[in-house]
Motif scaffolding. Sequence first.
Motif, PDB file in Angstrom:
ATOM      1  N   SER A 162       0.722  -1.236  -0.101  1.00  0.00           N
ATOM      2  CA  SER A 162       0.073   0.051   0.071  1.00  0.00           C
ATOM      3  C   SER A 162       0.999   1.228   0.079  1.00  0.00           C
ATOM      4  O   SER A 162       2.144   1.042   0.350  1.00  0.00           O
ATOM      5  CB  SER A 162      -0.823   0.024   1.158  1.00  0.00           C
ATOM      6  OG  SER A 162      -0.232   0.061   2.439  1.00  0.00           O
ATOM      7  N   ALA A 163       0.336   2.295  -0.425  1.00  0.00           N
ATOM      8  CA  ALA A 163       1.068   3.716  -0.704  1.00  0.00           C
ATOM      9  C   ALA A 163       1.337   4.040   0.837  1.00  0.00           C
ATOM     10  O   ALA A 163       0.256   4.043   1.488  1.00  0.00           O
ATOM     11  CB  ALA A 163       0.191   4.731  -1.306  1.00  0.00           C
ATOM     12  N   PRO A 164       2.475   4.732   1.024  1.00  0.00           N
ATOM     13  CA  PRO A 164       2.736   5.212   2.106  1.00  0.00           C
ATOM     14  C   PRO A 164       2.002   6.489   2.500  1.00  0.00           C
ATOM     15  O   PRO A 164       1.681   7.288   1.817  1.00  0.00           O
ATOM     16  CB  PRO A 164       4.341   5.705   2.282  1.00  0.00           C
ATOM     17  CG  PRO A 164       4.443   5.867   0.651  1.00  0.00           C
ATOM     18  CD  PRO A 164       3.591   5.060   0.105  1.00  0.00           C
ATOM     19  N   LEU A 165       1.595   6.419   3.834  1.00  0.00           N
ATOM     20  CA  LEU A 165       0.813   7.870   4.310  1.00  0.00           C
ATOM     21  C   LEU A 165       1.042   8.332   5.481  1.00  0.00           C
ATOM     22  O   LEU A 165       1.763   7.894   6.365  1.00  0.00           O
ATOM     23  CB  LEU A 165      -0.753   7.084   4.617  1.00  0.00           C
ATOM     24  CG  LEU A 165      -1.466   6.519   3.389  1.00  0.00           C
ATOM     25  CD1 LEU A 165      -2.753   6.031   4.337  1.00  0.00           C
ATOM     26  CD2 LEU A 165      -1.851   7.488   2.648  1.00  0.00           C
ATOM     27  N   ARG A 166       1.079   9.849   5.178  1.00  0.00           N
ATOM     28  CA  ARG A 166       1.542  10.587   6.539  1.00  0.00           C
ATOM     29  C   ARG A 166       0.860  10.307   7.763  1.00  0.00           C
ATOM     30  O   ARG A 166      -0.229  10.317   7.525  1.00  0.00           O
ATOM     31  CB  ARG A 166       1.630  12.031   5.911  1.00  0.00           C
ATOM     32  CG  ARG A 166       2.537  12.426   5.049  1.00  0.00           C
ATOM     33  CD  ARG A 166       2.429  14.052   4.713  1.00  0.00           C
ATOM     34  NE  ARG A 166       2.302  14.928   5.851  1.00  0.00           N
ATOM     35  CZ  ARG A 166       2.751  16.142   5.795  1.00  0.00           C
ATOM     36  NH1 ARG A 166       2.956  17.086   4.429  1.00  0.00           N
ATOM     37  NH2 ARG A 166       2.818  16.935   6.928  1.00  0.00           N
ATOM     38  N   PRO A 167       1.587  10.138   8.806  1.00  0.00           N
ATOM     39  CA  PRO A 167       0.792   9.763  10.091  1.00  0.00           C
ATOM     40  C   PRO A 167       0.147  11.243  10.563  1.00  0.00           C
ATOM     41  O   PRO A 167      -0.735  11.023  11.513  1.00  0.00           O
ATOM     42  CB  PRO A 167       2.050   9.539  11.198  1.00  0.00           C
ATOM     43  CG  PRO A 167       3.242  10.164  10.486  1.00  0.00           C
ATOM     44  CD  PRO A 167       3.022  10.126   8.902  1.00  0.00           C
ATOM     45  N   ASP A 168       0.261  12.271  10.228  1.00  0.00           N
ATOM     46  CA  ASP A 168      -0.342  13.501  10.594  1.00  0.00           C
ATOM     47  C   ASP A 168      -1.400  13.924   9.639  1.00  0.00           C
ATOM     48  O   ASP A 168      -1.941  15.075  10.055  1.00  0.00           O
ATOM     49  CB  ASP A 168       0.634  14.781  10.763  1.00  0.00           C
ATOM     50  CG  ASP A 168       1.557  15.017   9.217  1.00  0.00           C
ATOM     51  OD1 ASP A 168       1.448  14.281   8.352  1.00  0.00           O
ATOM     52  OD2 ASP A 168       1.888  16.128   9.181  1.00  0.00           O
ATOM     53  N   ARG A 169      -1.732  12.923   8.637  1.00  0.00           N
ATOM     54  CA  ARG A 169      -2.829  13.372   7.953  1.00  0.00           C
ATOM     55  C   ARG A 169      -4.176  12.449   8.081  1.00  0.00           C
ATOM     56  O   ARG A 169      -3.646  11.147   8.339  1.00  0.00           O
ATOM     57  CB  ARG A 169      -2.559  13.588   6.462  1.00  0.00           C
ATOM     58  CG  ARG A 169      -1.642  14.585   6.026  1.00  0.00           C
ATOM     59  CD  ARG A 169      -2.492  15.752   6.339  1.00  0.00           C
ATOM     60  NE  ARG A 169      -1.214  16.968   5.898  1.00  0.00           N
ATOM     61  CZ  ARG A 169      -1.047  17.478   4.884  1.00  0.00           C
ATOM     62  NH1 ARG A 169      -1.930  16.943   3.648  1.00  0.00           N
ATOM     63  NH2 ARG A 169      -0.487  18.463   4.478  1.00  0.00           N
ATOM     64  N   PRO A 170      -5.209  12.615   8.170  1.00  0.00           N
ATOM     65  CA  PRO A 170      -6.363  11.714   8.402  1.00  0.00           C
ATOM     66  C   PRO A 170      -6.410  10.727   6.953  1.00  0.00           C
ATOM     67  O   PRO A 170      -6.250  11.310   5.888  1.00  0.00           O
ATOM     68  CB  PRO A 170      -7.553  12.700   8.450  1.00  0.00           C
ATOM     69  CG  PRO A 170      -7.238  14.006   7.890  1.00  0.00           C
ATOM     70  CD  PRO A 170      -5.937  14.019   8.138  1.00  0.00           C
ATOM     71  N   ALA A 171      -6.909   9.738   7.084  1.00  0.00           N
ATOM     72  CA  ALA A 171      -7.144   8.677   6.121  1.00  0.00           C
ATOM     73  C   ALA A 171      -8.365   9.323   5.203  1.00  0.00           C
ATOM     74  O   ALA A 171      -9.067  10.137   5.873  1.00  0.00           O
ATOM     75  CB  ALA A 171      -7.439   7.346   6.435  1.00  0.00           C
ATOM     76  N   VAL A 172      -8.116   8.960   3.805  1.00  0.00           N
ATOM     77  CA  VAL A 172      -9.277   9.616   3.036  1.00  0.00           C
ATOM     78  C   VAL A 172     -10.069   8.407   2.229  1.00  0.00           C
ATOM     79  O   VAL A 172      -9.438   7.311   2.213  1.00  0.00           O
ATOM     80  CB  VAL A 172      -8.642  10.445   1.856  1.00  0.00           C
ATOM     81  CG1 VAL A 172      -7.889  11.603   2.507  1.00  0.00           C
ATOM     82  CG2 VAL A 172      -7.579   9.948   1.018  1.00  0.00           C
ATOM     83  N   GLY A 173     -11.033   8.726   1.706  1.00  0.00           N
ATOM     84  CA  GLY A 173     -11.760   7.489   0.840  1.00  0.00           C
ATOM     85  C   GLY A 173     -13.041   7.234   1.372  1.00  0.00           C
ATOM     86  O   GLY A 173     -13.375   7.280   2.740  1.00  0.00           O
ATOM     87  N   LEU A 174     -14.003   6.551   0.797  1.00  0.00           N
ATOM     88  CA  LEU A 174     -15.169   6.152   1.188  1.00  0.00           C
ATOM     89  C   LEU A 174     -15.022   4.810   1.852  1.00  0.00           C
ATOM     90  O   LEU A 174     -14.186   4.066   1.693  1.00  0.00           O
ATOM     91  CB  LEU A 174     -16.032   6.141   0.076  1.00  0.00           C
ATOM     92  CG  LEU A 174     -16.854   6.946  -0.924  1.00  0.00           C
ATOM     93  CD1 LEU A 174     -17.420   6.580  -2.020  1.00  0.00           C
ATOM     94  CD2 LEU A 174     -17.559   7.891   0.175  1.00  0.00           C
ATOM     95  N   SER A 175     -15.839   4.648   3.195  1.00  0.00           N
ATOM     96  CA  SER A 175     -16.084   3.255   3.588  1.00  0.00           C
ATOM     97  C   SER A 175     -17.179   2.623   3.002  1.00  0.00           C
ATOM     98  O   SER A 175     -17.737   3.276   1.918  1.00  0.00           O
ATOM     99  CB  SER A 175     -16.587   3.353   5.025  1.00  0.00           C
ATOM    100  OG  SER A 175     -18.228   4.231   5.195  1.00  0.00           O
ATOM    101  N   GLN A 176     -17.171   1.372   3.244  1.00  0.00           N
ATOM    102  CA  GLN A 176     -18.016   0.482   2.367  1.00  0.00           C
ATOM    103  C   GLN A 176     -19.760   0.949   2.562  1.00  0.00           C
ATOM    104  O   GLN A 176     -20.288   0.676   1.562  1.00  0.00           O
ATOM    105  CB  GLN A 176     -17.698  -1.001   2.810  1.00  0.00           C
ATOM    106  CG  GLN A 176     -18.752  -2.075   2.083  1.00  0.00           C
ATOM    107  CD  GLN A 176     -18.342  -2.063   0.506  1.00  0.00           C
ATOM    108  OE1 GLN A 176     -17.238  -1.989  -0.129  1.00  0.00           O
ATOM    109  NE2 GLN A 176     -19.439  -1.567  -0.380  1.00  0.00           N
ATOM    110  N   ALA A 177     -19.880   1.184   3.900  1.00  0.00           N
ATOM    111  CA  ALA A 177     -21.188   1.739   4.124  1.00  0.00           C
ATOM    112  C   ALA A 177     -21.575   3.056   3.538  1.00  0.00           C
ATOM    113  O   ALA A 177     -22.628   3.159   2.863  1.00  0.00           O
ATOM    114  CB  ALA A 177     -21.529   1.937   5.770  1.00  0.00           C
ATOM    115  N   GLN A 178     -20.548   3.962   3.162  1.00  0.00           N
ATOM    116  CA  GLN A 178     -20.875   5.004   2.477  1.00  0.00           C
ATOM    117  C   GLN A 178     -21.041   4.662   1.049  1.00  0.00           C
ATOM    118  O   GLN A 178     -21.909   5.554   0.349  1.00  0.00           O
ATOM    119  CB  GLN A 178     -19.655   5.941   2.713  1.00  0.00           C
ATOM    120  CG  GLN A 178     -19.770   6.531   3.836  1.00  0.00           C
ATOM    121  CD  GLN A 178     -18.436   7.492   4.340  1.00  0.00           C
ATOM    122  OE1 GLN A 178     -17.177   7.069   3.906  1.00  0.00           O
ATOM    123  NE2 GLN A 178     -18.615   8.801   4.745  1.00  0.00           N
TER     124      GLN A 178
END
Length: 329
Positions: A306-322
Amino acid sequence: MRLLVLGGTEFVGRGVVEAALARGWQVTVFHRGRHRAPAGVRVLHGDRVAPGGLGALAEGEWDTVVDTWSAAPSAVLASARLLADRVGHCVYVSSRSVYAWPPATGLAEDGPLVEGAAADAGATDYARDKRGGELAVTQAFGADRSLLVRAGLVLGPWENVGRLPWWLNRVARGGPVPAPGPRDLPVRFIDVRDLARWSLDAAEKRLSGPFDLVSPPGHSTMEGLLGACVRVTGSGAELRWLDAETIAAAGVEPWTDLPVWVPRGELHDAMHRADVSLALAAGLRCRPAEETVADTWAWLGELGTSAPLRPDRPAVGLSQAQESALLGG
């Protein structure tokens, strides 16, 4: 050219380093050692927010330093003061977020700014911290040796925020995909490599002052961006276009739940109707959106994870429920 990059192992800093190496420049990176530096650079280790953390920078001379720091302005000020007598020119990668809200449509570099955090202040919020970083660089290097690159939305390989990677990975899974519309909604961003190229060109010319850096009008649309995701992944995913009212009714948030997208209105105007004539006159060239998408997908394939993500930023993207709510179950 002798280039010092503060950071240089992730996203924008990484893009600058790769572009400089391709030019045959002598590149030094100063970082904490959490990520591997690109091959071919001289590495200095240190933590700029730790006591004595700048010790590795106590000696050495460079033509240009590039700083992308986005937290406490005091860290920018400390390094800038330490380097100002031994570095000819400073490039600070700032943000268009430094403009006072709401920015006028077609705002240029002379628009009103947020009240920046003091140059020696700790972290406050993103916009004030970036403006504080600008003030810190200018205070240490002087206005004539400071280039302020006010970037818009940045996408491309090495992205560690997750916006375009999220769309690519979701589209790659195939099936019906919620697509925020309208299809022709303008989208303007800057490929990290175009940002890096322009910044290094500007450093060679010793440009100073603020420049807004994002693609010109007409660069892409939501359909152009998401359609490119479908084509490069080869998934055959079906884009199901939704209007802003349907998205809002489902409790889905622009920008975070649906990365990149914001509906028409004040925020969209602020992000996608900037005046970049100054940067264009100074040589800004932006590659096609499909190239950014294709190269980001290729980079994700090379990672094998998976792509690296900055720990100081919130995750992005839709949940399955959304997603289910948007697609009607």
